[in-house]
Design a protein around this motif. Structure first.
Motif, short mmCIF file in Angstrom:
data_model
loop_
_atom_site.label_atom_id
_atom_site.label_comp_id
_atom_site.label_asym_id
_atom_site.label_seq_id
_atom_site.Cartn_x
_atom_site.Cartn_y
_atom_site.Cartn_z
N THR A 61 52.26 -5.06 34.01
CA THR A 61 51.34 -4.41 35.19
C THR A 61 50.91 -5.54 36.05
OG1 THR A 61 51.20 -2.60 33.50
CG2 THR A 61 49.60 -2.73 35.43
N THR A 62 50.35 -6.40 35.41
CA THR A 62 49.51 -7.46 36.13
C THR A 62 50.33 -8.29 37.11
OG1 THR A 62 48.12 -7.81 34.23
CG2 THR A 62 47.89 -9.47 35.57
N LEU A 63 51.51 -8.53 36.48
CA LEU A 63 52.41 -9.46 37.37
C LEU A 63 53.00 -8.42 38.73
CD1 LEU A 63 54.62 -11.09 34.87
CD2 LEU A 63 53.17 -12.21 36.22
N ALA A 64 53.14 -7.29 38.58
CA ALA A 64 53.36 -6.14 39.87
C ALA A 64 52.44 -6.02 40.61
CB ALA A 64 54.12 -5.02 39.00
N ALA A 65 51.05 -6.13 39.89
CA ALA A 65 49.95 -5.74 41.14
C ALA A 65 49.85 -6.45 42.45
CB ALA A 65 48.60 -6.19 40.11
N LEU A 66 49.37 -5.47 43.29
CA LEU A 66 49.24 -6.08 44.57
C LEU A 66 48.75 -7.23 44.42
CD1 LEU A 66 49.29 -5.21 47.70
CD2 LEU A 66 47.22 -4.13 47.34
N PHE A 98 47.17 -1.42 41.52
CA PHE A 98 47.68 -0.64 42.49
C PHE A 98 48.80 -1.52 42.87
CE2 PHE A 98 43.54 1.24 42.82
CZ PHE A 98 43.87 2.60 42.45
N SER A 99 50.02 -1.10 43.25
CA SER A 99 51.16 -1.79 43.59
C SER A 99 51.16 -2.01 45.14
CB SER A 99 52.49 -1.58 42.69
OG SER A 99 52.73 -0.14 43.40
N SER A 100 50.44 -1.21 45.97
CA SER A 100 50.91 -1.32 47.35
C SER A 100 49.30 -1.16 48.00
CB SER A 100 51.62 0.01 47.93
OG SER A 100 51.05 1.09 47.79
N GLU A 101 49.45 -1.64 49.32
CA GLU A 101 48.24 -1.65 49.94
C GLU A 101 47.95 -0.30 50.40
OE1 GLU A 101 49.68 -3.96 53.38
OE2 GLU A 101 49.02 -5.83 52.43
#
Ligand SMILES: [Fe+2]
Length: 228
Positions: free
Chosen positions: A27-32, A81-84
């Motif tokens: 999750t951390t790696l994929a975070a925005l 969150f993974s996107s702006e």
């Protein structure tokens, strides 16, 4: 027998802990992460409307700091969150540091891109949309200028697309129309930074002159891309 059951239970718990940690890491790696767009022109290219020293400090110091600070906040607060889009749609749940620096990062990325040396008047679908929503290009410029002039303190003036119409408004500080807490909502097409750091070295308190000259560097081709 009891020892065997106990050993099994520990193994299961241990396995779950490993799995949870692995998921958290993913999750951390994929975070925005926000990144700064390259300046699409030399820092002296918008002279005389925007002076070189202001551009160097604005892009190289202010904007760079917003980018670093929002990414620090994302890491420290474990914002996932993974996107702006999701980040701004959930602004009400974010810390002041994440909100202010996230807005500062995103807003300036748009600001650099909607400027260029040697602006020409909007044409085609942008001209049609502006005429349809505001009556004429001159009326649009008057309303947009008014939005920038009446934003008390620091903030931004915006042209946004909301459904089939265009709207003009402003936001305080580094808020933007993508944020759930914003009164002005819509897809940003054009943004004008009216913080004093954007103009004070050249224009001092004369925000009206800064805005009047800024029209000579608006990149209407970029606005057209965002209207599509
Ligand atoms: Fe700025």
């Amino acid at each position: 027998m009891n020892q065997g059951l106990k050993a099994t239970a520990i193994t299961v718990i241990g396995s779950q802990l490993v799995s949870t940690d692995a998921l958290a890491e993913e999750t951390t790696l994929a975070a925005l992460q926000f990144s700064q767009v390259p300046l699409p022109y030399a820092s002296n290219a918008l002279e005389p409307a925007l002076d070189t020293l202001t551009m160097d400090i604005h892009y190289g110091k202010h904007h760079t700091a917003y980018i670093k600070n929002v990414n620090d906040a994302i890491a420290a607060e474990k914002i996932s969150f993974s996107s702006e889009k999701d980040f701004f749609a959930n602004t009400s749940k974010l810390s002041a540091k994440a909100r202010n620096n996230g807005g500062g990062a995103w807003n300036h990325n748009l600001f650099w891109q909607v400027m260029k040396p040697g602006s020409t008047a909007p044409t085609g679908k942008v001209a049609d949309a502006i005429n349809g929503s505001f009556g004429s290009f001159e009326k649009f410029k008057e309303q947009f200028t008014q939005a920038g002039m009446t934003r008390f303190g620091s903030g931004w003036a915006w042209l946004v697309k909301d459904g089939n119409t265009l709207k003009i408004g402003s936001t305080p500080n580094q808020d933007n129309p993508l944020m759930d807490i914003s009164d002005l909502k819509g897809t940003p097409l054009l943004a004008l930074d009216v913080w004093e750091h954007a103009y004070y070295l050249k224009y001092q308190n004369k925000r009206n002159e800064y805005i009047a000259n800024w029209w000579s560097v608006v990149n209407w081709e970029e606005v057209a891309k965002r209207l599509s």
